[in-house]
Every structure is written in C-alpha cells, then in structure tokens.
Design a protein around this motif. Structure first.
Motif, PDB file in Angstrom:
ATOM      1  N   ARG A 131      41.441  46.044  40.526  1.00  0.00           N
ATOM      2  CA  ARG A 131      42.183  45.396  41.615  1.00  0.00           C
ATOM      3  C   ARG A 131      41.420  44.205  42.175  1.00  0.00           C
ATOM      4  O   ARG A 131      41.977  43.115  42.365  1.00  0.00           O
ATOM      5  N   ILE A 135      42.003  40.055  42.024  1.00  0.00           N
ATOM      6  CA  ILE A 135      42.016  39.160  43.184  1.00  0.00           C
ATOM      7  C   ILE A 135      41.076  37.987  42.949  1.00  0.00           C
ATOM      8  O   ILE A 135      41.414  36.830  43.229  1.00  0.00           O
ATOM      9  N   ILE A 254      47.094  36.427  49.729  1.00  0.00           N
ATOM     10  CA  ILE A 254      46.855  37.714  49.092  1.00  0.00           C
ATOM     11  C   ILE A 254      46.484  38.678  50.207  1.00  0.00           C
ATOM     12  O   ILE A 254      45.552  38.419  50.977  1.00  0.00           O
ATOM     13  N   SER A 255      47.214  39.778  50.323  1.00  0.00           N
ATOM     14  CA  SER A 255      46.906  40.787  51.325  1.00  0.00           C
ATOM     15  C   SER A 255      46.636  42.107  50.626  1.00  0.00           C
ATOM     16  O   SER A 255      47.324  42.468  49.670  1.00  0.00           O
ATOM     17  N   PHE A 256      45.619  42.820  51.091  1.00  0.00           N
ATOM     18  CA  PHE A 256      45.246  44.053  50.408  1.00  0.00           C
ATOM     19  C   PHE A 256      44.495  44.992  51.339  1.00  0.00           C
ATOM     20  O   PHE A 256      43.945  44.583  52.358  1.00  0.00           O
ATOM     21  N   ASP A 262      47.261  49.293  48.435  1.00  0.00           N
ATOM     22  CA  ASP A 262      48.234  48.211  48.559  1.00  0.00           C
ATOM     23  C   ASP A 262      47.596  46.855  48.272  1.00  0.00           C
ATOM     24  O   ASP A 262      46.477  46.572  48.724  1.00  0.00           O
ATOM     25  N   CYS A 263      48.330  46.026  47.532  1.00  0.00           N
ATOM     26  CA  CYS A 263      47.866  44.677  47.222  1.00  0.00           C
ATOM     27  C   CYS A 263      49.089  43.821  46.949  1.00  0.00           C
ATOM     28  O   CYS A 263      49.849  44.097  46.014  1.00  0.00           O
ATOM     29  N   ASP A 264      49.300  42.789  47.765  1.00  0.00           N
ATOM     30  CA  ASP A 264      50.480  41.929  47.649  1.00  0.00           C
ATOM     31  C   ASP A 264      50.068  40.476  47.464  1.00  0.00           C
ATOM     32  O   ASP A 264      49.152  39.981  48.127  1.00  0.00           O
ATOM     33  N   LYS A 273      54.255  42.832  44.548  1.00  0.00           N
ATOM     34  CA  LYS A 273      53.327  43.942  44.750  1.00  0.00           C
ATOM     35  C   LYS A 273      52.541  44.156  43.465  1.00  0.00           C
ATOM     36  O   LYS A 273      53.126  44.396  42.404  1.00  0.00           O
TER      37      LYS A 273
END
Length: 322
Positions: A131, A135, A254-256, A262-264, A273
C-alpha cells in the motif's frame, strides 16, 4: 553470509504474529533462537513456534554461534544496549521502532554500526508494504501533481488500563502513545518526502490519566518545501476516532489510514478506492528486504540515519530538544 540465522531478543506479543513467523517464511532466513527474561515464557514461545533454542539471558543468545543476526523486539529502553552488544559480537541488527528512547541514543546506535562495521536496519515496516509502496509510486509519478500540503489527524479515545502498560512509561518507552505510534507515521513522511528541514511542535498531558503526554501537534517542512501538519490526540471523545492522512497535490489528493486499510486516490471529481491484499504477518515484506540487505543482495530498507531523523522530529515535538 548466504543465510540469516535469526535470534529474537524479547519474544513478546509483537513477535507472535506481526513479525516472528515471517522469519521462517522469507528466502534465506531462519529463526533459530529466542530470548525472554521469563524463562518459562521463552520456552513456551520456542515450543509453539518450533524454535530450536531459547534463552533467559540476552548475552547467551547474542554470543550463540548459531545466530548471525538479531531482531531486537524489547521496549525502547533496551534497544541501545542490546544493539551495541550485538555489534561487539559481530552480529547484524534489525531493531524495533521507535529506534531508541531519544535521538541521542539513536545517533549513538548509528555511529556504533559504522564503528563495528555491522549492518543496522530499523523496523519501520510499513514502508515495505504494498500500500505504501504504491503511494510512493503515485507521488513519484506526479499522479496528483505537485505536492502542496500534508495533513495528518490521529484521534483515539482513552482505553482503560492503558496506565498499567509500559508504553506510557517514559523511562521505558521514551514517552507515551505518541512514541509508540507516531514513529510509523513520521517515518512514512520521510519515506515519501525526504529529510525534515524545519520542525515545530508541542505536546502536553491534558487528561493527567498517566505520566506521559497524551496530545501532540507538529508543523514540519520537508524537502521541496512540502508542508506537513499533524495532530495526535490520545484522549479524544468516543465517537471521534480518526486515523487519516491526506496528501494534497495540484491535481488531486491521496487519503489513507496508516493503521487501517482505507486508501483513496482522488483526481478532480473522481475518487478511486485502492485495494490491497490482507497481510497475515505485517512485517514480512520488510523482513524479506532486510534479509536481502544482510546477505548483500539489496539495499537497506530503513537506514539508521532515516530513523534518527524520525527520533529527532519526535524530540523536537515533545520538547526533549530545542
């Protein structure tokens, strides 16, 4: 060395699933010995995990001729002493986070690795997980454009019984839950953005439920003028739990979650997603890279100097250093 024969110092809870089994699952690696001061618990761990040797004295394990590398999984108060003992015995070291009680100890450990010409890698293991590697690739590919700012919020309510754990005893852990969890978060910032150039912050004990501070905030400028703002609240109201990091770029974000899944990825009005497989042993990707480093088949996945940078940031945030 063609194969790493591991000894674990401190075979406690963190080694049961997160790390311990992985030493026998990656190529060129085997767990051959474990140590815990409670001899009964050390023997029990060895029997349950199929480990040939167990010890109640760290020195006996460090000097065992069947062991050529140490995983130090004790509380931080013991990291420096055991690391130096291992180096004096000519052993490579993989040490748990946080690297030490403070940046001064961490710096001495890094210098000792140079002095004894031994390898040292730090268990900031999230940087090796798929993950966070994804990123990093998105950032390097400028998928969200130029990085504008990073916001991190970690809010966790008080958990009854916390005051009875070593993690909130500064003499053993270096601080409170900030010292236990923030190393993962701050290390990812170093992994993503490089060296911290300016650090401002503060911490305090708002609830006085135990001796350690339970709240911290920081403003950090990383390389390329990337601005980071973080808040850690370990006495947040129930229902306000939050584990969120948002990297804002000129084309998207990028939000996580650091500790969740969760990672969007958001570009314009479209959010995707990102999904990743569950890891039964969360340290396995890191241990695989550490083994390759130790046998000269790869680079250091977390060099000591980068972990020293994390400890230095934490010291400045908590007021240990100006």
């Amino acid at each position: 060395m063609k194969k790493i024969s591991w000894g674990i110092i401190g075979c406690g809870n963190v080694t049961e699933v997160k790390s311990g089994p992985a030493f026998n699952l990656v190529p060129n690696s085997e767990l051959v010995a474990v140590m815990r001061r409670d001899a009964g618990k050390a023997e029990d761990y060895a029997m349950r995990h199929g480990v040939k040797k167990w010890f109640a004295d760290a020195g006996d394990l460090i000097n065992d001729s069947d062991v050529n590398a140490l995983y130090i999984a004790t509380p931080p108060a013991f990291h420096e002493a055991y690391t130096l003992q291992a180096f004096k015995a000519g052993k490579q070291v993989y040490v748990e986070k946080p690297m030490a009680l403070d940046s001064a100890e961490a710096e001495r450990m890094a210098q000792a690795a140079e002095h004894y010409q031994c390898k040292l890698s730090i268990a900031h293991y999230r940087r090796a997980q798929p993950r966070f590697k994804k990123i990093l690739k998105l950032l390097n590919d400028k998928t969200i454009g130029e990085i504008l700012a990073v916001e991190l919020h970690f809010h966790s309510p008080y958990q009854p019984g916390t005051e009875n754990t070593w993690r909130i005893n500064p003499a053993i852990s270096g601080g409170g839950l900030f010292h236990d969890l923030a190393p993962h978060q701050l290390d990812l910032m170093v992994y993503f953005f490089g060296r911290p150039l300016k650090v401002e912050g503060s911490s305090l004990n708002r609830a006085n439920l135990y001796d350690a501070d339970d709240y911290a905030q920081a403003k950090i400028i990383f390389e390329n003028n990337i601005k980071f703002h973080g808040i850690w609240d370990f006495n947040a109201p129930f229902g306000s739990e939050e584990d969120l990091c948002v990297i804002n770029g000129s084309h998207g974000s990028i939000s996580f979650e650091v500790f969740g899944n969760d990672c969007d990825l958001t570009i314009g009005e479209k959010t995707e997603k990102l999904e990743f497989d569950y890891l039964p042993h969360v340290q396995q990707p890191m241990i695989d890279q550490v083994v390759k480093y130790f046998i000269d088949e790869g680079s250091n996945p977390c060099p000591a100097e980068e972990a020293v940078a994390v400890m230095t940031m934490m010291d400045k945030i908590t007021g240990k250093t100006a």
